[in-house]
Scaffold this active site. Structure first.
Site, PDB file in Angstrom:
ATOM      1  N   CYS A   1       3.128   4.544  -2.425  1.00  0.00           N
ATOM      2  CA  CYS A   1       4.176   3.961  -2.221  1.00  0.00           C
ATOM      3  C   CYS A   1       4.990   4.700  -1.209  1.00  0.00           C
ATOM      4  CB  CYS A   1       5.330   3.420  -3.019  1.00  0.00           C
ATOM      5  SG  CYS A   1       6.069   2.143  -2.358  1.00  0.00           S
TER       6      CYS A   1
ATOM      7  N   CYS B   1       2.070   0.540   4.415  1.00  0.00           N
ATOM      8  CA  CYS B   1       2.390   0.071   2.791  1.00  0.00           C
ATOM      9  C   CYS B   1       0.815   0.204   2.718  1.00  0.00           C
ATOM     10  CB  CYS B   1       2.108  -1.129   3.413  1.00  0.00           C
ATOM     11  SG  CYS B   1       3.191  -1.981   2.082  1.00  0.00           S
TER      12      CYS B   1
HETATM   13  N1  DGL Z   1       3.235  -0.077  -1.303  1.00  0.00           N
HETATM   14  C1  DGL Z   1       5.066  -0.322  -0.828  1.00  0.00           C
HETATM   15  C2  DGL Z   1       4.426   0.673   0.411  1.00  0.00           C
HETATM   16  O1  DGL Z   1       3.514   1.473   0.333  1.00  0.00           O
HETATM   17  C3  DGL Z   1       5.447  -1.536  -0.695  1.00  0.00           C
HETATM   18  C4  DGL Z   1       6.519  -2.279  -0.207  1.00  0.00           C
HETATM   19  C5  DGL Z   1       7.590  -3.336  -0.947  1.00  0.00           C
HETATM   20  O2  DGL Z   1       7.462  -2.845  -1.360  1.00  0.00           O
HETATM   21  O3  DGL Z   1       8.328  -3.232   0.019  1.00  0.00           O
HETATM   22  O4  DGL Z   1       5.266   0.507   0.968  1.00  0.00           O
END
Ligand code: DGL
Length: 263
Positions: free
Chosen positions: A74, A184
């Site tokens: 993430c 993301c």
């Molecule tokens: N998958 C996350 C990232 O890479 C997520 C975002 C979120 O939960 O807003 O930033």
């Protein structure tokens, strides 16, 4: 920690499964445990303190479950919390950051786009990387507001998704970008839809493969790669519903388990 212990992966939700796929492709014999904190998604609009607290909770759980290495799949959690995680835990922790550097180095129009969450774009770590590598480059930063909640419910290409993607890519197209950085881990699931909207000269890059390579390098250097060759356990846990994970990972349905669990 044993060589046979699992690789632990977490994300705010289902998106980090795009990173898991790269890890599994490169290290197919490794056991893996994936935690989707979908109950608390999206992380992108939370404060750095909240994101850090949730990241510690997820890391703690993976450590309890015996992980030999933690992959923060993430960008939002990495850019806001990885420094604290590395201070608190002495197992290796690998994060994911937007691939700004390769995009800036390879851009010929000297204009690149980045789509990421508010939490990532406003983080100190992201500003540092951007300042360092994009001195002579125009960077169009766009917050992908609303994309993660749609992906969380498996809505990848409905009219609502497509109108958001058009809205977010319009200023990038106007600025003549030739690279779009997906900052993301949820967004790789939008690549076909983005390709349909963007001019054909625009390349889309994300950091999934780089994270997988780094995971292998670190495990190799610590002599921690699994040596057994029996079928690995590939476990997925979500604290919300299991449908979207099962849908995104349908090509692995024979090999993986997906369960609901509180964490
Ligand atoms: N998958 C996350 C990232 O890479 C997520 C975002 C979120 O939960 O807003 O930033």
């Amino acid at each position: 920690m044993k060589k046979n212990s699992p690789i632990g992966v977490f994300d705010s939700g289902v998106g980090g499964s795009s990173i898991w796929q790269e890890i599994h492709k490169l290290l197919p014999l490794e056991h893996t445990i994936y935690l989707a904190d979908s109950k608390n998604a999206p992380y992108g609009n939370k404060t750095a303190e909240e994101i850090t607290k949730l990241s510690i909770k997820n890391t703690e759980k993976l450590v309890q479950m015996g992980a030999k290495i933690i992959i923060v799949a993430c960008n939002t959690a990495t850019t806001n919390a990885i420094v604290t995680l590395r201070k608190n835990y002495d197992i290796p922790i690998i994060g994911i950051e937007p691939a700004i550097k390769p995009a800036a180095l390879q851009s010929t129009t000297k204009s690149i786009g980045i789509l990421a969450t508010k939490g990532t774009l406003s983080s100190a770590l992201f500003s540092k990387t951007t300042q360092e590598f994009t001195k002579d480059i125009n960077v169009v930063e766009i917050i992908g507001e609303g994309l993660v909640p749609l992906i969380e419910v498996g809505n990848l290409d409905g009219p609502e998704m497509n109108s958001l993607l058009e809205k977010y890519t319009n200023p990038m197209i106007a600025a003549n970008i030739d690279y779009l950085v997906l900052g993301c881990s949820h967004y790789p699931y939008l690549i076909p839809q983005l390709k349909a909207i963007l001019p054909t000269n625009v390349k889309i890059i994300d950091s999934g493969e780089a994270v997988a390579r780094q995971t292998k390098t670190v495990l190799q250097s610590l002599n921690m790669l699994r040596e057994e060759i029996t079928t690995p356990n590939l476990q997925f846990f979500t604290n919300a519903e299991t449908e979207t994970l099962k849908f995104l990972l349908k090509e692995y349905s024979e090999k993986i388990s997906v369960e609901k669990k509180d964490f």
